[in-house]
Design a protein around this motif. Structure first.
Motif, PDB file in Angstrom:
ATOM      1  N   ARG A   1       0.830  -1.210   0.000  1.00 22.45           N
ATOM      2  CA  ARG A   1       0.000   0.000   0.000  1.00 22.45           C
ATOM      3  C   ARG A   1       0.863   1.257   0.000  1.00 22.45           C
ATOM      4  NH1 ARG A   1      -2.696  -2.230  -2.137  1.00 22.45           N
ATOM      5  NH2 ARG A   1      -4.239  -3.750  -1.512  1.00 22.45           N
ATOM      6  N   ASN A   2       0.861   1.973  -1.129  1.00 16.70           N
ATOM      7  CA  ASN A   2       1.519   3.286  -1.241  1.00 16.70           C
ATOM      8  C   ASN A   2       2.928   3.293  -0.651  1.00 16.70           C
ATOM      9  OD1 ASN A   2      -0.858   4.415  -2.323  1.00 16.70           O
ATOM     10  ND2 ASN A   2      -1.684   4.495  -0.231  1.00 16.70           N
ATOM     11  N   VAL A   3       3.712   2.308  -1.039  1.00 16.48           N
ATOM     12  CA  VAL A   3       5.050   2.224  -0.461  1.00 16.48           C
ATOM     13  C   VAL A   3       6.021   3.115  -1.223  1.00 16.48           C
ATOM     14  CG1 VAL A   3       7.047   0.718  -0.234  1.00 16.48           C
ATOM     15  CG2 VAL A   3       4.828  -0.017   0.622  1.00 16.48           C
ATOM     16  N   SER A   4       6.691   3.990  -0.457  1.00 12.96           N
ATOM     17  CA  SER A   4       7.789   4.774  -1.015  1.00 12.96           C
ATOM     18  C   SER A   4       9.010   4.490  -0.154  1.00 12.96           C
ATOM     19  CB  SER A   4       7.476   6.261  -0.963  1.00 12.96           C
ATOM     20  OG  SER A   4       6.332   6.534  -1.748  1.00 12.96           O
ATOM     21  N   HIS A   5      10.161   4.548  -0.787  1.00 15.33           N
ATOM     22  CA  HIS A   5      11.373   4.292  -0.014  1.00 15.33           C
ATOM     23  C   HIS A   5      12.483   5.170  -0.541  1.00 15.33           C
ATOM     24  CE1 HIS A   5      13.624   1.969   2.873  1.00 15.33           C
ATOM     25  NE2 HIS A   5      14.587   1.812   2.012  1.00 15.33           N
ATOM     26  N   GLN A   6      13.303   5.667   0.374  1.00 13.29           N
ATOM     27  CA  GLN A   6      14.477   6.406  -0.090  1.00 13.29           C
ATOM     28  C   GLN A   6      15.705   6.086   0.727  1.00 13.29           C
ATOM     29  OE1 GLN A   6      12.858  10.378   0.130  1.00 13.29           O
ATOM     30  NE2 GLN A   6      14.060  10.821   1.959  1.00 13.29           N
ATOM     31  N   PHE A   7      16.859   6.171   0.066  1.00 14.07           N
ATOM     32  CA  PHE A   7      18.137   5.958   0.728  1.00 14.07           C
ATOM     33  C   PHE A   7      18.822   7.304   0.889  1.00 14.07           C
ATOM     34  CE2 PHE A   7      17.715   1.716  -1.320  1.00 14.07           C
ATOM     35  CZ  PHE A   7      17.861   0.938  -0.191  1.00 14.07           C
ATOM     36  N   GLU A   8      19.836   7.319   1.734  1.00 10.86           N
ATOM     37  CA  GLU A   8      20.710   8.480   1.831  1.00 10.86           C
ATOM     38  C   GLU A   8      21.958   8.167   1.020  1.00 10.86           C
ATOM     39  OE1 GLU A   8      20.799  11.440   4.111  1.00 10.86           O
ATOM     40  OE2 GLU A   8      18.634  11.115   3.935  1.00 10.86           O
ATOM     41  N   LEU A   9      22.304   9.049   0.108  1.00  9.08           N
ATOM     42  CA  LEU A   9      23.545   8.844  -0.630  1.00  9.08           C
ATOM     43  C   LEU A   9      24.355  10.127  -0.522  1.00  9.08           C
ATOM     44  CD1 LEU A   9      24.536   6.344  -2.201  1.00  9.08           C
ATOM     45  CD2 LEU A   9      23.940   7.551  -4.299  1.00  9.08           C
ATOM     46  N   GLU A  10      25.447  10.082   0.212  1.00 10.46           N
ATOM     47  CA  GLU A  10      26.298  11.243   0.473  1.00 10.46           C
ATOM     48  C   GLU A  10      25.473  12.434   0.963  1.00 10.46           C
ATOM     49  OE1 GLU A  10      28.661  11.954  -2.992  1.00 10.46           O
ATOM     50  OE2 GLU A  10      29.391   9.894  -3.014  1.00 10.46           O
TER      51      GLU A  10
ATOM     52  N   LEU B   1      12.242  -5.212   1.255  1.00 10.37           N
ATOM     53  CA  LEU B   1      11.146  -4.736   2.105  1.00 10.37           C
ATOM     54  C   LEU B   1      10.158  -5.871   2.372  1.00 10.37           C
ATOM     55  CD1 LEU B   1      10.355  -1.220   0.562  1.00 10.37           C
ATOM     56  CD2 LEU B   1      11.772  -1.744   2.546  1.00 10.37           C
ATOM     57  N   LEU B   2       9.856  -6.634   1.321  1.00  8.66           N
ATOM     58  CA  LEU B   2       8.911  -7.745   1.480  1.00  8.66           C
ATOM     59  C   LEU B   2       9.464  -8.813   2.425  1.00  8.66           C
ATOM     60  CD1 LEU B   2       7.435  -8.300  -2.078  1.00  8.66           C
ATOM     61  CD2 LEU B   2       6.156  -7.896   0.030  1.00  8.66           C
ATOM     62  N   ALA B   3      10.774  -9.021   2.368  1.00  9.77           N
ATOM     63  CA  ALA B   3      11.386 -10.026   3.237  1.00  9.77           C
ATOM     64  C   ALA B   3      11.457  -9.544   4.687  1.00  9.77           C
ATOM     65  CB  ALA B   3      12.786 -10.371   2.742  1.00  9.77           C
ATOM     66  N   GLY B   4      11.296  -8.229   4.895  1.00  6.93           N
ATOM     67  CA  GLY B   4      11.378  -7.696   6.252  1.00  6.93           C
ATOM     68  C   GLY B   4      12.786  -7.300   6.646  1.00  6.93           C
ATOM     69  N   LEU B   5      13.704  -7.242   5.685  1.00  6.38           N
ATOM     70  CA  LEU B   5      15.084  -6.872   6.003  1.00  6.38           C
ATOM     71  C   LEU B   5      15.223  -5.367   6.206  1.00  6.38           C
ATOM     72  CD1 LEU B   5      16.989  -9.267   3.596  1.00  6.38           C
ATOM     73  CD2 LEU B   5      17.033  -9.303   6.088  1.00  6.38           C
ATOM     74  N   ASP B   6      14.406  -4.588   5.526  1.00  5.55           N
ATOM     75  CA  ASP B   6      14.382  -3.137   5.713  1.00  5.55           C
ATOM     76  C   ASP B   6      12.929  -2.711   5.907  1.00  5.55           C
ATOM     77  OD1 ASP B   6      17.157  -2.762   5.299  1.00  5.55           O
ATOM     78  OD2 ASP B   6      16.848  -2.883   3.126  1.00  5.55           O
ATOM     79  N   GLN B   7      12.744  -1.530   6.497  1.00  7.19           N
ATOM     80  CA  GLN B   7      11.395  -0.994   6.660  1.00  7.19           C
ATOM     81  C   GLN B   7      11.212   0.167   5.682  1.00  7.19           C
ATOM     82  OE1 GLN B   7       8.982  -2.346   8.526  1.00  7.19           O
ATOM     83  NE2 GLN B   7      10.487  -3.950   8.967  1.00  7.19           N
ATOM     84  N   PRO B   8      10.029   0.261   5.046  1.00  7.66           N
ATOM     85  CA  PRO B   8       9.831   1.321   4.052  1.00  7.66           C
ATOM     86  C   PRO B   8       9.764   2.703   4.713  1.00  7.66           C
ATOM     87  CG  PRO B   8       7.772   0.183   4.466  1.00  7.66           C
ATOM     88  CD  PRO B   8       8.825  -0.561   5.215  1.00  7.66           C
ATOM     89  N   THR B   9      10.180   3.733   3.960  1.00  7.14           N
ATOM     90  CA  THR B   9      10.087   5.093   4.475  1.00  7.14           C
ATOM     91  C   THR B   9       8.629   5.496   4.657  1.00  7.14           C
ATOM     92  OG1 THR B   9      11.988   5.467   3.029  1.00  7.14           O
ATOM     93  CG2 THR B   9      11.098   7.379   4.161  1.00  7.14           C
TER      94      THR B   9
END
Ligand SMILES: Nc1ncnc2c1ncn2[C@@H]1O[C@H](COP(=O)(O)OP(=O)(O)OP(=O)(O)O)[C@@H](O)[C@H]1O
Ligand SMILES: [Mg+2]
Lengths: 264, 336
Positions: free
Chosen positions: A21-30, A66-74
């Motif tokens: 449901r409305n999943v967005s995700h972002q990383f930090e890069l530098e 995210l589906l595996a549960g290794l990371d949590q979505p933003t």
């Protein structure tokens, strides 16, 4: 094949239902935010086979993590069988893009890893043997990863996942490193495995033909940040034939969505 | 003896030559055997500048080596693993015959080197014959002290390394202490340790443990810290709990680093052992060296150094064997 035979009796509906449901995700890069997923929203029916296609670096692996549960979505939420995905769980297994076998363990011990971690290895050693046989590596039980070819390593990684009898199998280009012949064999194997087990399969691939040949539905992502640009349903019964004209039609459609229509 | 043996070995050679093709003869071995016969003759026949005991025993030893080489040379490829090893070291046998002869000449035979400071081979042999008991006891005490200190040091270092590699909080508190105290040579603690600990023995165990623990900690820590994150992710998706991640993922993955730390720790522990034995403990090879110096017994010092070298080398070899066994899954290990 034999691995999952016992499972069918125990679990009537083995596959898990996925709701994103409305999943967005972002990383930090530098220090800069790097948006990777943009409002991804879809559901997968229990027991179905879905393929995810998209340009390199768009965020497909991220979605599987995210589906595996290794990371949590933003933002947004992912749920499996109605429950929000929290910690990793052996009912949902992710086969990584790299085989990443444990170099200090033999093939047998690598495959046995999940059962050992769950504390059920003693009762189910035969499941390990069966899984190794399934991927065609009988006789290599005692080999160390550095003694295997790239394709063999990838097959061990697959066996390591299958031995746990997952209800949701997340495959991140699991056949990417195989030679084309083994690849075709493994594709057929994957389909029959999925059918027998009744599990839900989500396959990430770069290969349009592979996606169409294997899955019931192909989701196509645009370039990063990934959003779904097309949802193609592959309305063909199994077993399929690679030369099927309907597959060729669908292939043209998929390539069009990927911006590669000109190559057809 | 010297007069009997050369014909014997020659006849053995002739016999071998008549039975087998000449190609199977080992020429380096024959030359080395001849060189050792020459060494024996030199020791026995050239009068010493100051007569010394055990010259005859030394010559006999040289002949035994010569005989051994001749037998291996004559029997060719026959013989077990020992023969293969001897053949491999053939050039070394030859070189060592020359070195022993030269050494014999410049010490016992001509006195070119000042005598008390440079001992002749037979005077070192004399130490082994007459003082073996004290040397043996010294080795025993040295190994015992080293084993205690090394065991506790390696254990403490390993546990500390795993803890700070795993836990951010532990690393926060331990890291600064490690940075400050770690590089300090353990021997700097020596005066204080002898003062604080009830016995010089327990003080030495502590110092050796300290010297061992530092490199083992650092290397274990960096080993744990450099484990590929994907290993943890894979294990977690397969249902692994934190204990499994530590014992079945982190530690095995870090093991190659841990062994580097164990090797470094063993090296530093030797240094601390000798210093501790020289300055406080009344036993062991360090003490023996000190004691020999007090009596100006230079031959005893050479003998003790030789024994110490053998001891350290053996211990390192044992550690290499343990590593080869534990890391048999790795390819391209350096062999000792
Ligand atoms: N841990 C991370 N930290 C920062 N950026 C990351 C991280 N993981 C992935 N990314 C970035 O997120 C983007 C998407 O990565 P992802 O691995 O999901 O791509 P992908 O679609 O699987 O690509 P490919 O098909 O090439 O495997 C990439 O641009 C990558 O640089
Ligand atoms: Mg990827």
């Amino acid at each position: 094949m034999v691995v999952l035979a016992t499972k069918e009796a125990e679990l009537p509906a083995a596959g898990q239902q996925i709701d994103i449901r409305n999943v967005s995700h972002q990383f930090e890069l530098e220090g800069e935010p790097l948006p990777v997923l943009d409002n991804v929203d879809f559901s997968v029916e229990p027991g179905s086979f879905v393929a995810l296609l998209g340009p390199s670096g768009c965020g497909k692996s991220t979605l599987l993590r995210l589906l595996a549960g290794l990371d949590q979505p933003t933002n947004g939420e992912l749920s499996v069988d109605g429950e929000i995905v929290g910690e990793p769980d052996p009912s949902r297994i992710l086969v990584f893009q790299d085989p990443t076998l444990f170099p200090w363990r033999t093939v047998w011990d690598n495959v046995a890893l999940g059962l050992e971690a769950q504390g059920v290895l003693k009762r189910s050693r035969h499941r390990v043997d069966n899984a190794i046989e399934l991927v065609g590596l009988k006789g290599f039980d005692k080999a160390y990863p550095h003694q295997l070819s790239g394709g063999m390593s990838q097959r061990v990684a697959l066996a390591r996942a299958l031995v746990n009898e997952p209800r949701l199998l997340l495959l991140d280009e699991p056949l990417g490193k195989l030679d084309s012949l083994t690849r075709l064999t493994m594709q057929t194997e994957l389909v029959s495995l999925w059918q027998r087990a009744g599990l839900t399969a989500v396959l990430v691939t770069h290969d349009v033909e592979e996606a169409l040949f294997l899955s019931q539905r192909v989701l196509i992502f645009g370039p990063r940040p990934a959003r779904i640009v097309a949802d193609i349903s592959v309305d063909l019964p199994y077993p399929r034939h690679r030369g099927d004209p309907r597959l060729a039609e669908l292939r043209r459609e998929a390539l069009g969505h990927l911006g590669l229509a000109a190559t057809w | 003896m010297a007069s009997i043996d050369p014909p014997l070995s020659e006849s053995a050679v002739q016999e071998a030559a008549s039975v087998r093709p000449a190609a199977s003869l080992w020429s380096t071995g024959l030359v080395a055997a001849a060189a050792w016969v020459g060494t024996a003759a030199l020791i026995e026949l050239w009068p010493e500048i100051i007569p010394q005991p055990y010259g005859r025993e030394l010559a006999a030893g040289a002949l035994v080596i010569a005989l051994l080489l001749a037998v291996v040379a004559a029997t060719g490829k026959l013989g077990g693993k020992a023969a293969v090893t001897i053949r491999y070291y053939g050039p070394w046998f030859l070189a060592s015959a020359l070195v022993v002869s030269g050494w014999e000449i410049v010490t016992a035979k001509t006195g070119l080197l000042p005598v008390p400071f440079f001992s002749s081979p037979q005077s070192i042999l004399e130490v082994f014959f007459d003082d073996w008991e004290r040397l043996g006891i010294s080795v025993f005490y040295s190994v015992l002290l080293l084993a205690k200190g090394y065991f506790f040091g390696a254990l403490a270092g390993f546990l500390t390394g795993v803890t700070i590699g795993w836990s951010r909080a532990a690393s926060y508190w331990v890291h600064p202490v490690l940075r400050l105290i770690g590089p300090l040579p353990a021997t700097a603690w020596l005066p204080l340790a002898f003062f604080i600990f009830p016995t010089s023995g327990s003080a030495s165990v502590f110092l050796i443990a300290l010297a061992t623990a530092f490199p083992v900690t650092i290397l274990t820590w960096s080993g744990i810290a450099s484990v590929n994150r994907d290993y943890y992710d894979i294990a977690r998706t397969l249902g692994a709990k934190p204990l499994f991640l530590i014992f079945k993922v982190a530690i095995p993955a870090a093991l190659p680093h841990v062994f580097v730390g164990l090797f470094m720790g063993l090296g530093t522990s030797f240094a601390v052992l000798v210093v501790a034995e020289m300055l406080g403990v009344k036993a062991g090879l360090g003490w023996y060296l000190q004691w020999a110096q007090g009596w100006a017994a230079y031959a005893n010092m050479y003998a003790a150094l030789l024994v110490m070298a053998l001891m350290c080398s053996t211990l390192i070899t044992i550690l290499f064997r343990v590593r080869d066994w534990s890391l048999s899954w790795q390819k391209g290990l350096v062999r000792w």
